[in-house]
Design an enzyme around this catalytic site. Structure first.
Site, PDB file in Angstrom:
ATOM      1  N   ASP A   1     -46.344  29.715 -12.746  1.00 32.50           N
ATOM      2  CA  ASP A   1     -45.716  30.699 -11.906  1.00 32.50           C
ATOM      3  C   ASP A   1     -44.111  30.244 -11.604  1.00 32.50           C
ATOM      4  OD1 ASP A   1     -45.088  33.195 -11.062  1.00 32.50           O
ATOM      5  OD2 ASP A   1     -46.476  32.988  -9.261  1.00 32.50           O
TER       6      ASP A   1
ATOM      7  N   GLY B   1     -43.317  32.389  -6.260  1.00 30.61           N
ATOM      8  CA  GLY B   1     -43.447  31.611  -7.342  1.00 30.61           C
ATOM      9  C   GLY B   1     -43.403  30.262  -6.989  1.00 30.61           C
TER      10      GLY B   1
HETATM   11 ZN   LIG Z   1     -47.398  37.105  -9.229  1.00 29.45          ZN
END
Ligand SMILES: [Zn+2]
Length: 421
Positions: A302, A348
């Site tokens: 991510d 993230g």
């Molecule tokens: Zn996400």
């Protein structure tokens, strides 16, 4: 024809460990993998002995928004190449650029740019087939070529997500499931969309999921407040993957197990996890391992543009985020940095897959082989490239990495071109 034999103390296929291993590579493809006692190295092959090091398939990241100061939604060849060069140094040989929820006037041009870049990438790679002179920099200083990880397609994370579980996806950019908008997105990306993350409880999600699967797009469930039953219905209908499990989903409760109850108990679902030591606490990682086993977990990053950059203010899609070091009380021993938006929500990560592998070994007690399995073989299944990526087997692409015995990355090879040191 270029024939190359790599020998090493171990190879992680990664379903098994081969001691005293040989991997034979012809041009772009792995031709044979086995113990030195069983694989004859053909005369004329160039042999590279990697000594005590370990051969493993290159990592596959199915959820990454950017790195090295660049966001994939910039959607230019330069931005994607910067990300590709950076992640490769961390063992990732292929990745799926992941978009964030954005208004159509921003999202569609991004998808168009990404689609174009990814298609051109494929062409230049196959165009070089047969002409690659194997520009190795073996055991001698820095690599002579800039090697790049390969983008495999696009992961659409949004805009068809739950308002309740949106994480940092801006509320105003979320959309109810819409076949018309989805068709526009597919057309803009021109065949490059591989994964759609969808909240299955939304009105129209079932129809959208069916349309996506029919068009060859894999459906992942996530950013979702689904009940157990809603999640299972999506899996019955072909959803095969859950996005950053535990994050941005309805929490587990014993009388309302929700989407997490479905993910933890249904073997058909593969689970992404962000193993940075902050997004998911170590005991929750261990719970995930016990319920899914390493063969159903994918280590994703991510990762955002701030990955590999100094702390401070950075961008994620259209958002401003602050990157700061995690106090060691919050994530003991990780020395990790964390990204948050203006509300303090996690936005993230700045994780890399080599670090995720190390974290799983340290925080969850898995073996190096199991951690490699979760970073390569399982995400390759999620991406629909099982057998070709994420595995050392005859016929697979020669995308592999060399690890030191402690699991840190010593070098990589993409499509038969390597920069081992
Ligand atoms: Zn996400």
């Amino acid at each position: 024809m270029t024939l190359l034999a790599l020998t090493a103390a171990q190879a992680l296929t990664p379903l098994e460990t081969i001691a005293d291993a040989v991997v034979l590579i012809e041009d772009l493809i792995i031709r044979a993998v086995g113990p030195r006692s069983e694989i004859a190295i053909p005369p004329g092959a160039r042999t590279v002995d990697l000594g005590e090091k370990i051969l493993a398939p290159g990592f596959v990241d199915v959820h990454i928004h950017g790195a090295a100061g660049r966001d994939v939604m910039e959607a230019t060849p330069e931005a994607l190449e910067a990300v590709a060069a950076f992640v490769l140094r961390h063992g990732t040989t292929s990745f799926i650029p992941t978009t964030l929820s954005a208004p159509p006037e921003a999202l569609l041009p991004s998808l168009e740019g990404l689609g174009k870049t990814i298609r051109a990438w494929g062409k230049s790679r196959s165009g070089s087939h047969g002409t690659i002179a194997v520009p190795w920099a073996v055991a001698s200083g820095p690599a002579s070529t800039t090697l790049l990880a390969e983008p495999l397609g696009i992961h659409l994370e949004g805009p068809f997500l739950s308002v309740d579980c949106r994480g940092v996806h801006p509320r105003e950019h979320l959309q109810p499931p819409s076949l018309a908008l989805f068709d526009q997105m597919l057309a803009a990306a021109d065949g490059s969309v591989r994964i759609l993350t969808l909240a299955p409880e939304l009105d129209g999600a079932a129809e959208l999921q069916a349309a996506a699967i029919e068009k060859g797009v894999r459906v992942a469930i996530g950013h979702s407040n689904a009940s157990y039953e809603q999640a299972i219905r999506a899996v019955d209908a072909g959803a095969a993957h859950a996005v950053h499990v535990f994050n941005a989903m309805r929490p587990f409760a014993h009388r309302d197990p929700g989407i997490l109850g479905a993910i933890l108990t249904d073997d058909r679902i593969l689970a992404e996890v962000i193993a940075d030591g902050v997004h998911v606490a170590a005991p929750a990682l261990r719970l995930l391992l016990r319920s899914k086993t390493p063969s159903r977990i994918a280590l994703v990053t991510d990762g955002v543009s701030a990955t590999g950059m100094p702390p401070g203010m950075h961008r994620l899609g259209g958002l401003e985020i602050l990157v700061a070091e995690v106090p060691s009380s919050e994530a003991p021993g990780t020395g990790q940095f964390v990204c948050r938006n203006h509300e303090g929500k996690l936005a993230g990560s700045v994780l890399t897959q080599d670090r995720a592998v190390q974290n799983m070994i340290r925080l969850a007690g898995v073996t190096l082989r199991e951690a490699v399995l979760m970073a390569s073989y399982v995400p390759a299944q999620m991406a629909g490239v099982a057998g070709r990526k994420g595995t050392l087997r005859p016929g697979a692409d020669a995308d592999l990495i060399v690890l030191h015995p402690d699991g840190t990355v010593a070098g990589a090879m993409v499509g038969g071109v390597g920069n081992f040191r």
